[in-house]
Design an enzyme around this catalytic site. Structure first.
Site, PDB file in Angstrom:
ATOM      1  N   ASP A  77       0.818  -1.214   0.000  1.00 19.96           N
ATOM      2  CA  ASP A  77       0.000   0.000   0.000  1.00 19.96           C
ATOM      3  C   ASP A  77       0.856   1.270   0.000  1.00 19.96           C
ATOM      4  O   ASP A  77       0.481   2.269  -0.607  1.00 19.96           O
ATOM      5  CB  ASP A  77      -0.907  -0.022   1.245  1.00 19.96           C
ATOM      6  CG  ASP A  77      -1.935   1.099   1.257  1.00 19.96           C
ATOM      7  OD1 ASP A  77      -2.622   1.264   0.234  1.00 19.96           O
ATOM      8  OD2 ASP A  77      -2.041   1.811   2.273  1.00 19.96           O
ATOM      9  N   HIS A  79       4.595   4.934  -2.832  1.00 23.32           N
ATOM     10  CA  HIS A  79       4.932   6.244  -2.266  1.00 23.32           C
ATOM     11  C   HIS A  79       6.354   6.302  -1.699  1.00 23.32           C
ATOM     12  O   HIS A  79       7.110   7.221  -1.984  1.00 23.32           O
ATOM     13  CB  HIS A  79       3.958   6.620  -1.141  1.00 23.32           C
ATOM     14  CG  HIS A  79       2.513   6.557  -1.525  1.00 23.32           C
ATOM     15  ND1 HIS A  79       2.053   6.902  -2.770  1.00 23.32           N
ATOM     16  CD2 HIS A  79       1.416   6.188  -0.819  1.00 23.32           C
ATOM     17  CE1 HIS A  79       0.735   6.750  -2.813  1.00 23.32           C
ATOM     18  NE2 HIS A  79       0.327   6.317  -1.642  1.00 23.32           N
TER      19      HIS A  79
END
Ligand code: BG6
Length: 492
Positions: free
Chosen positions: A237, A242
């Site tokens: 995730d 990111h």
């Protein structure tokens, strides 16, 4: 100070999953803000597509509700609201079947060769079927672009498959893989800091940098997303996308210019130079954790398993790891990455920890001399701090103290900080892929993540528990302390 608005050509934004969380929380408010800023041309329209049984009026009502929930009252004037809502229409269509697609094709026909952005704000399982239908119904023409949300797949094999399916219909230069971190102002500012200042770049290497820390800490739990989250976990995730993107922006070589492929080529080189994490069974280089009940923002909060509603799950809600980049610039410089839910604070920051001075000219009574640190705060309170040693003022001899040169963006620039989606959606309209992940980047990131996933799936060791509202399991603290360093916990 006001921000400059770059015009965009007339466009149609078609949002699949138009009644979902992303559309309501991010896309509609983002487009509204751009409209208020005067950036949307008169001929900009938004078509919501979903399976839900709405009519035009019902969808406009849902959009109005979203704006009221996510836009501040002073911006949401009746005129601005009416102007924006007049741009919306709704088509009922099935992502998994052909129902409604003729209607969508008919609705798009009058727009001729206008730029059309197909935003797939749905789960990744629908990306393939949606692209296939966009192709089959003749909608994927030269002026059409497709936007897909992360995660692209759940491992390397599934990412490749997904990329193949998308690639059958859209060539790579019309595929926009969103990583919303790249659209954050402070993340783009990282490029300005590195490449628009002569000061740091000569020091930006193993000779002067001791280590780098990247923390993306959230205080919230998994909220209503436990179903999705339990199939993903923090590594997929947050880290695969990111965190690795942030690492790339810190570590990459200066690109020759700021065009999409020059930047993405440099990021790709970093990903390919990442050393495998090694023994993911041990907690020496990587720690996974899962929160238990605790306290956050002053109140008692349940643990992950209670939120999930199941007695057991080995999904990690926290990851800390030590990454190493095998190249000339970064040899021997650890990059410590840490992310998790229900941590002590919501804070994202990058710490560049410089090496200690080689020799002190001061008496021991002057006190310890801390190595300089450059802290780039991504959120909240975006800004940059440079920690320096100074003399404590006044008499009493030479006493040294660490003080920061502090630049807060909120004080330096008195403008609203736009949400990442405002920038990213309009970049798609402009055809600028710089802030989007290229296929080879995504696959290189998965190649590095895959062995960790495999080791964890074979491990009988559950994630280390941590109490909600703390900085994660103690093994994560040991991971960095073993190297004689400490995490810069929030407020650095
Ligand atoms: C998303 C993750 O990509 O990023 C979420 O799926 C996470 O789990 C979110 O909460 C964090 O984004 P931001 O912008 O709030 O830092």
């Amino acid at each position: 100070m006001t921000s400059r608005v770059i015009p965009v050509p007339p466009f149609v934004l078609v949002v699949f999953g138009a009644t979902g969380d992303l559309a309501r929380r991010k896309l509609l408010p983002a487009m509204f803000h751009r409209d208020v800023a005067g950036q949307l041309p008169a001929q900009a329209s938004l078509i919501g597509v979903a399976r839900g049984n709405f009519d035009q009026e019902g969808y406009v009502a849902l959009a109005r509700e979203s704006l009221r929930e996510h836009v501040s009252a002073d911006e949401l004037t009746p005129d601005a609201e009416a102007k924006f809502l007049a741009r919306l229409s709704y088509i009922r269509a099935d992502a998994d079947g052909d129902a409604g697609w003729d209607g969508l094709a008919e609705a798009l026909a009058p727009y001729g060769d206008r730029v059309v952005v197909f935003y797939l704000a749905t789960g990744p399982a629908l990306f393939g079927p949606l692209c296939e239908r966009l192709g089959r119904f003749g909608l994927a023409n030269e002026t059409a672009r497709v936007v897909v949300e992360k995660p692209t797949g759940k491992d390397l094999a599934s990412a490749r498959l997904l990329n193949e399916e998308i690639g059958k219909v859209f060539p790579e230069e019309r595929v926009y893989r969103i990583d919303h971190y790249l659209g954050k102002e402070a993340v783009q500012n990282l490029m300005a800091l590195r490449f628009a200042n002569g000061l740091f770049e000569p020091l930006w290497n193993a000779a002067h940098v001791d280590h780098v820390q990247i923390t993306v800490a959230e205080s919230l739990g998994v909220e209503g997303r436990a179903g999705y989250y339990d199939t993903a976990g923090a590594l997929r995730d947050m880290v695969q996308n990111h965190m690795l993107q942030l690492l790339c922006l810190v570590a990459m070589e200066p690109p020759a210019q700021l065009d999409a492929d020059a930047v993405r080529d440099e990021k790709l080189k970093v990903l390919r130079a990442l050393k495998p994490v090694g023994d993911a069974f041990s907690t020496h280089n990587i720690v996974r954790g899962q929160y238990r009940a605790g306290a956050s923002a002053g109140g008692a909060v349940p643990g992950y398993l209670e939120e999930l509603g199941r007695p057991a799950s080995t999904t990690e809600t926290f990851v800390a790891l030590k990454a190493e980049i095998h190249n000339w610039r970064w040899a021997g410089v650890p990059f410590y990455l840490r992310t998790g839910k229900r941590l002590a604070e919501r804070v994202s920051e990058i710490v560049i920890a410089f090496r200690e001075i080689p020799h002190s000219v001061f008496e021991p009574a002057a006190g310890p001399i801390a190595a300089n640190r450059l802290v780039i705060r991504l959120q909240p309170d975006e800004g940059v701090k440079l920690w320096l040693m100074t003399k404590d003022p006044g008499p009493g001899g030479m006493r040294l103290r660490e003080v920061s040169l502090d630049m807060s963006f909120a004080n330096a620039f008195r403008v609203r900080n736009p949400d990442a989606y405002e920038r990213l959606v309009l970049d798609v309209v402009r055809g600028n892929q710089t802030l989007f992940m290229r296929r080879d980047e995504v696959e290189a990131a998965w190649s590095w993540i895959d062995p960790i996933l495999q080791a964890w799936s074979q491990s009988t060791e559950p994630p280390k528990p941590y109490t909600a509202g703390t900085w994660g399991p103690s093994a994560a603290i040991a991971l960095i302390e073993r190297d004689g360093r400490t995490w810069a916990d929030g407020g650095s």
